[in-house]
Motif scaffolding. Structure first.
Motif, PDB file in Angstrom:
ATOM      1  N   PRO A 187       0.846  -1.191   0.000  1.00  0.00           N
ATOM      2  CA  PRO A 187       0.000   0.000   0.000  1.00  0.00           C
ATOM      3  C   PRO A 187       0.885   1.246   0.000  1.00  0.00           C
ATOM      4  N   PHE A 188       0.445   2.257  -0.707  1.00  0.00           N
ATOM      5  CA  PHE A 188       1.305   3.422  -0.934  1.00  0.00           C
ATOM      6  C   PHE A 188       0.458   4.689  -0.872  1.00  0.00           C
ATOM      7  N   ARG A 189       0.978   5.707  -0.181  1.00  0.00           N
ATOM      8  CA  ARG A 189       0.294   6.990  -0.091  1.00  0.00           C
ATOM      9  C   ARG A 189       1.146   8.059  -0.763  1.00  0.00           C
ATOM     10  N   ILE A 190       0.625   8.654  -1.825  1.00  0.00           N
ATOM     11  CA  ILE A 190       1.357   9.685  -2.558  1.00  0.00           C
ATOM     12  C   ILE A 190       1.396  10.956  -1.730  1.00  0.00           C
ATOM     13  N   ALA A 191       2.579  11.541  -1.599  1.00  0.00           N
ATOM     14  CA  ALA A 191       2.705  12.798  -0.865  1.00  0.00           C
ATOM     15  C   ALA A 191       2.043  13.921  -1.650  1.00  0.00           C
ATOM     16  N   PRO A 192       1.155  14.697  -1.032  1.00  0.00           N
ATOM     17  CA  PRO A 192       0.486  15.801  -1.740  1.00  0.00           C
ATOM     18  C   PRO A 192       1.415  17.010  -1.845  1.00  0.00           C
ATOM     19  N   LEU A 193       2.122  17.104  -2.953  1.00  0.00           N
ATOM     20  CA  LEU A 193       3.129  18.142  -3.164  1.00  0.00           C
ATOM     21  C   LEU A 193       2.860  18.853  -4.490  1.00  0.00           C
ATOM     22  N   PRO A 194       3.428  20.039  -4.688  1.00  0.00           N
ATOM     23  CA  PRO A 194       3.194  20.794  -5.944  1.00  0.00           C
ATOM     24  C   PRO A 194       4.063  20.287  -7.092  1.00  0.00           C
ATOM     25  N   TYR A 195       3.794  19.057  -7.518  1.00  0.00           N
ATOM     26  CA  TYR A 195       4.605  18.434  -8.568  1.00  0.00           C
ATOM     27  C   TYR A 195       4.464  19.183  -9.890  1.00  0.00           C
ATOM     28  N   GLN A 196       5.514  19.115 -10.682  1.00  0.00           N
ATOM     29  CA  GLN A 196       5.459  19.614 -12.050  1.00  0.00           C
ATOM     30  C   GLN A 196       4.524  18.714 -12.873  1.00  0.00           C
ATOM     31  N   PRO A 197       3.872  19.254 -13.902  1.00  0.00           N
ATOM     32  CA  PRO A 197       3.048  18.400 -14.772  1.00  0.00           C
ATOM     33  C   PRO A 197       3.899  17.327 -15.451  1.00  0.00           C
ATOM     34  N   TRP A 198       3.253  16.200 -15.756  1.00  0.00           N
ATOM     35  CA  TRP A 198       3.938  15.152 -16.492  1.00  0.00           C
ATOM     36  C   TRP A 198       4.284  15.627 -17.905  1.00  0.00           C
ATOM     37  N   PRO A 199       5.305  15.049 -18.522  1.00  0.00           N
ATOM     38  CA  PRO A 199       5.549  15.340 -19.942  1.00  0.00           C
ATOM     39  C   PRO A 199       4.333  14.955 -20.784  1.00  0.00           C
ATOM     40  N   ALA A 200       4.061  15.726 -21.816  1.00  0.00           N
ATOM     41  CA  ALA A 200       2.932  15.424 -22.691  1.00  0.00           C
ATOM     42  C   ALA A 200       3.124  14.053 -23.335  1.00  0.00           C
ATOM     43  N   GLN A 243       8.922  20.167  -0.591  1.00  0.00           N
ATOM     44  CA  GLN A 243       7.910  20.964  -1.283  1.00  0.00           C
ATOM     45  C   GLN A 243       8.506  21.839  -2.381  1.00  0.00           C
ATOM     46  N   PRO A 244       9.536  22.652  -2.107  1.00  0.00           N
ATOM     47  CA  PRO A 244      10.112  23.439  -3.202  1.00  0.00           C
ATOM     48  C   PRO A 244      10.813  22.577  -4.244  1.00  0.00           C
ATOM     49  N   MET A 245      11.313  21.413  -3.847  1.00  0.00           N
ATOM     50  CA  MET A 245      11.946  20.519  -4.811  1.00  0.00           C
ATOM     51  C   MET A 245      10.922  19.966  -5.795  1.00  0.00           C
ATOM     52  N   ALA A 246       9.718  19.673  -5.308  1.00  0.00           N
ATOM     53  CA  ALA A 246       8.656  19.223  -6.205  1.00  0.00           C
ATOM     54  C   ALA A 246       8.250  20.350  -7.150  1.00  0.00           C
ATOM     55  N   ALA A 247       8.150  21.561  -6.626  1.00  0.00           N
ATOM     56  CA  ALA A 247       7.761  22.704  -7.450  1.00  0.00           C
ATOM     57  C   ALA A 247       8.781  22.971  -8.547  1.00  0.00           C
ATOM     58  N   ARG A 248      10.060  22.728  -8.259  1.00  0.00           N
ATOM     59  CA  ARG A 248      11.117  22.950  -9.259  1.00  0.00           C
ATOM     60  C   ARG A 248      11.267  21.775 -10.215  1.00  0.00           C
ATOM     61  N   GLY A 249      10.711  20.644  -9.865  1.00  0.00           N
ATOM     62  CA  GLY A 249      10.857  19.461 -10.696  1.00  0.00           C
ATOM     63  C   GLY A 249      12.008  18.560 -10.293  1.00  0.00           C
ATOM     64  N   THR A 250      12.750  18.931  -9.247  1.00  0.00           N
ATOM     65  CA  THR A 250      13.816  18.048  -8.759  1.00  0.00           C
ATOM     66  C   THR A 250      13.231  16.746  -8.232  1.00  0.00           C
ATOM     67  N   LEU A 251      12.100  16.851  -7.542  1.00  0.00           N
ATOM     68  CA  LEU A 251      11.370  15.679  -7.080  1.00  0.00           C
ATOM     69  C   LEU A 251      10.182  15.474  -8.012  1.00  0.00           C
ATOM     70  N   LEU A 252      10.246  14.420  -8.796  1.00  0.00           N
ATOM     71  CA  LEU A 252       9.161  14.128  -9.736  1.00  0.00           C
ATOM     72  C   LEU A 252       7.935  13.572  -9.029  1.00  0.00           C
ATOM     73  N   PHE A 253       8.183  12.789  -7.973  1.00  0.00           N
ATOM     74  CA  PHE A 253       7.118  11.994  -7.367  1.00  0.00           C
ATOM     75  C   PHE A 253       7.643  11.424  -6.057  1.00  0.00           C
ATOM     76  N   ARG A 307      -2.891  13.792 -13.562  1.00  0.00           N
ATOM     77  CA  ARG A 307      -2.095  14.684 -12.727  1.00  0.00           C
ATOM     78  C   ARG A 307      -2.100  14.180 -11.284  1.00  0.00           C
ATOM     79  N   LEU A 308      -0.955  14.280 -10.637  1.00  0.00           N
ATOM     80  CA  LEU A 308      -0.836  13.825  -9.267  1.00  0.00           C
ATOM     81  C   LEU A 308      -1.513  14.794  -8.306  1.00  0.00           C
ATOM     82  N   PRO A 309      -1.938  14.311  -7.123  1.00  0.00           N
ATOM     83  CA  PRO A 309      -2.495  15.229  -6.129  1.00  0.00           C
ATOM     84  C   PRO A 309      -1.411  16.148  -5.608  1.00  0.00           C
ATOM     85  N   GLY A 310      -1.774  17.377  -5.298  1.00  0.00           N
ATOM     86  CA  GLY A 310      -0.783  18.312  -4.779  1.00  0.00           C
ATOM     87  C   GLY A 310      -1.160  19.738  -5.110  1.00  0.00           C
TER      88      GLY A 310
END
Length: 213
Positions: free
Chosen positions: A88-101, A141-151, A210-213
């Motif tokens: 079981p896995f819980r996705i962290a609700p962070l401001p992730y960058q959008p996925w590549p098209a 959180q800022p790493m997700a916003a910058r795209g350093t953390l994808l998920f 899109r991921l939650p966040g």
């Protein structure tokens, strides 16, 4: 709720050929599952030299949804995956960058790192995690916003829903860069993560939700 599937290929000489033979059917399956919102993320697991080891698949829903995904997965039904574990896995609700098209050009070579980190099993393990959690989230959180953390998110105990580990996908293209990133994380400095592995991976553009966040 989601499930993280960690699936490992065999280590025999025929393993790469089995994966290659089933690959087109696997890609068709995960593309359809992503478009339907059932597959949240699917990535190959490679070693530092780029050799294929297995796969990480994050499936939305309960255990029945996970089983339905695996029932149609060519890698699970073509003797590609020799060992499959699910958590079981819980996705962290962070401001992730959008996925590549989905129509983006397919990447070549390594694009990210997958970090699989397990907490210890001692009585104080959860207490250490909870103590370090605010600082960990302040960092990522800022790493997700910058795209350093994808998920990223927490691996849960199947019996109690207790956090017992983490999976993170980061935009690092070497093990050294991923290790350097890990060194500053409160879950490392706070002695939360005791068993950490790093894998190379390549993010294939698929029609993910899109991921939650």
């Amino acid at each position: 709720m989601a499930h993280a599937i960690l699936a490992w290929d065999g280590d025999d000489e025929g393993a790469p050929a089995r994966r290659a033979a089933a690959r087109d059917r696997h890609v068709a399956h995960i593309t359809a599952e992503a478009a339907a919102g059932r597959l949240l993320l699917g990535l190959p697991l490679h070693d530092e030299a780029g050799r294929g080891l297995g796969s990480l698949m994050v499936v939305a829903g309960d255990a029945a949804a996970r089983d339905a995904y695996l029932a149609g997965e060519p890698f699970a039904n073509s003797d590609v995956w020799r060992k499959v574990e699910s958590h079981p896995f819980r996705i962290a609700p962070l401001p992730y960058q959008p996925w590549p098209a989905p129509d983006s050009p397919p990447p070549t070579g390594r694009t990210h790192s997958i970090i699989i980190a397990w907490d210890d099993t001692d009585a104080e393990a959860l207490e250490r995690r909870l103590a370090a959690r605010p600082a960990h989230f302040e960092r990522v959180q800022p790493m997700a916003a910058r795209g350093t953390l994808l998920f990223g998110g927490a691996i849960l105990d199947s019996q109690e829903g207790r956090m017992i580990g983490s999976i993170a996908v980061t935009r690092h293209v070497t093990h050294e860069a991923a290790r350097n990133w890990l060194e500053g994380d409160p879950y490392v400095t706070g002695d939360v993560w005791r068993d950490i592995s790093i894998h190379a991976t390549t993010l294939r553009p698929l029609p993910y939700a899109r991921l939650p966040g």
